[in-house]
Design an enzyme around this catalytic site. Sequence first.
Site, PDB file in Angstrom:
ATOM      1  CG  HIS A  69      23.131  22.963  36.689  1.00 57.90           C
ATOM      2  ND1 HIS A  69      24.366  22.441  36.972  1.00 57.90           N
ATOM      3  CD2 HIS A  69      23.365  23.996  35.819  1.00 57.90           C
ATOM      4  CE1 HIS A  69      25.303  23.095  36.314  1.00 57.90           C
ATOM      5  NE2 HIS A  69      24.733  24.035  35.609  1.00 57.90           N
ATOM      6  CG  ASP A  75      21.197  40.026  54.166  1.00 59.62           C
ATOM      7  OD1 ASP A  75      21.326  39.154  55.047  1.00 59.62           O
ATOM      8  OD2 ASP A  75      21.885  41.066  54.120  1.00 59.62           O
ATOM      9  CG  HIS A  83      24.753  44.490  56.962  1.00 60.87           C
ATOM     10  ND1 HIS A  83      24.480  44.714  55.618  1.00 60.87           N
ATOM     11  CD2 HIS A  83      24.254  43.255  57.234  1.00 60.87           C
ATOM     12  CE1 HIS A  83      23.838  43.679  55.121  1.00 60.87           C
ATOM     13  NE2 HIS A  83      23.682  42.780  56.086  1.00 60.87           N
ATOM     14  CG  HIS A 137      20.775  40.973  59.724  1.00 61.11           C
ATOM     15  ND1 HIS A 137      19.756  40.986  58.807  1.00 61.11           N
ATOM     16  CD2 HIS A 137      21.927  41.050  58.997  1.00 61.11           C
ATOM     17  CE1 HIS A 137      20.258  41.063  57.578  1.00 61.11           C
ATOM     18  NE2 HIS A 137      21.573  41.114  57.669  1.00 61.11           N
ATOM     19  CB  CYS A 165      21.580  22.107  43.096  1.00 65.25           C
ATOM     20  SG  CYS A 165      22.017  21.048  44.487  1.00 65.25           S
ATOM     21  CG  HIS A 191      24.810  19.563  41.149  1.00 62.55           C
ATOM     22  ND1 HIS A 191      24.391  20.789  41.616  1.00 62.55           N
ATOM     23  CD2 HIS A 191      24.815  19.665  39.787  1.00 62.55           C
ATOM     24  CE1 HIS A 191      24.164  21.597  40.591  1.00 62.55           C
ATOM     25  NE2 HIS A 191      24.413  20.936  39.475  1.00 62.55           N
TER      26      HIS A 191
END
Length: 251
Positions: A221, A82, A71, A69, A126, A194
């Site tokens: 977490h 990315d 930029h 791709h 998460c 979450h």
Amino acid sequence: MLKHILAALQQHAAAEYPRECCGLILAVGRKQVYFPCANVATEPTEEFRIAPEQYAEAEDKGQVIGIVHSHPDATSRPSPRDLAMCEATGLPWHILSWPEGDLRTITPTGETPLLGRPFVHGAWDCWQVCADWYQREWGLEFPSYTREDGWWEQAAGPSLYEQAYEAAGFYQVDRPERGDMIVMAVGRTAHPNHAGIYLGSDPRLPGEQADLYGPGPFLLHHLYGRPSEVIIYGGPWHDRARLILRHKEAR
């Protein structure tokens, strides 16, 4: 990158500018070819997305060996997304700054640290930090679950944790033990949105050391918009808990 592929990529980037162009590098027999794709992202000047059906079309033509791709008006330095998606796909990613023309290639490392990874929904979030802990600690593998950003805000939409945990091999328990997944409701949400790994009194992680000591209990977490971390599981975090899930292969 082969010269004819680079030339095709540059032509594609120029045609799509100021949108990000995107495409795939295919191995077709002994040849490598560039397969240009349409960027179907909501904000194509800021990111790219290849439609699944177009990816499938490319796979019908050859083996996908690279993702490409551009930029626009930016350097070829990879964004956190990315880096995350390069790991998720397990393929080299080629980034072309345009119109500058600088090309950079990043390759998957095979193992992103559990701590300090930036948040990228759908790749480093998460659920993924939980899945990576299970893979590294217990050798469990989970399929790639497609999840749209903001799914938890739609009352009529899917409740991904509540609807998928049994099929993924989890069942509910009343009291957590090390390795259980705690599913919580954070912020304004129609569904529990979450999750984290309950570590009990031992904050150690596979191959890493959390900078926490004391009696705990601890929780690994990855909160939306923050780096992944180990925290004390108590107070408001305990109050946010909605499900305590144990995997059928818990050890």
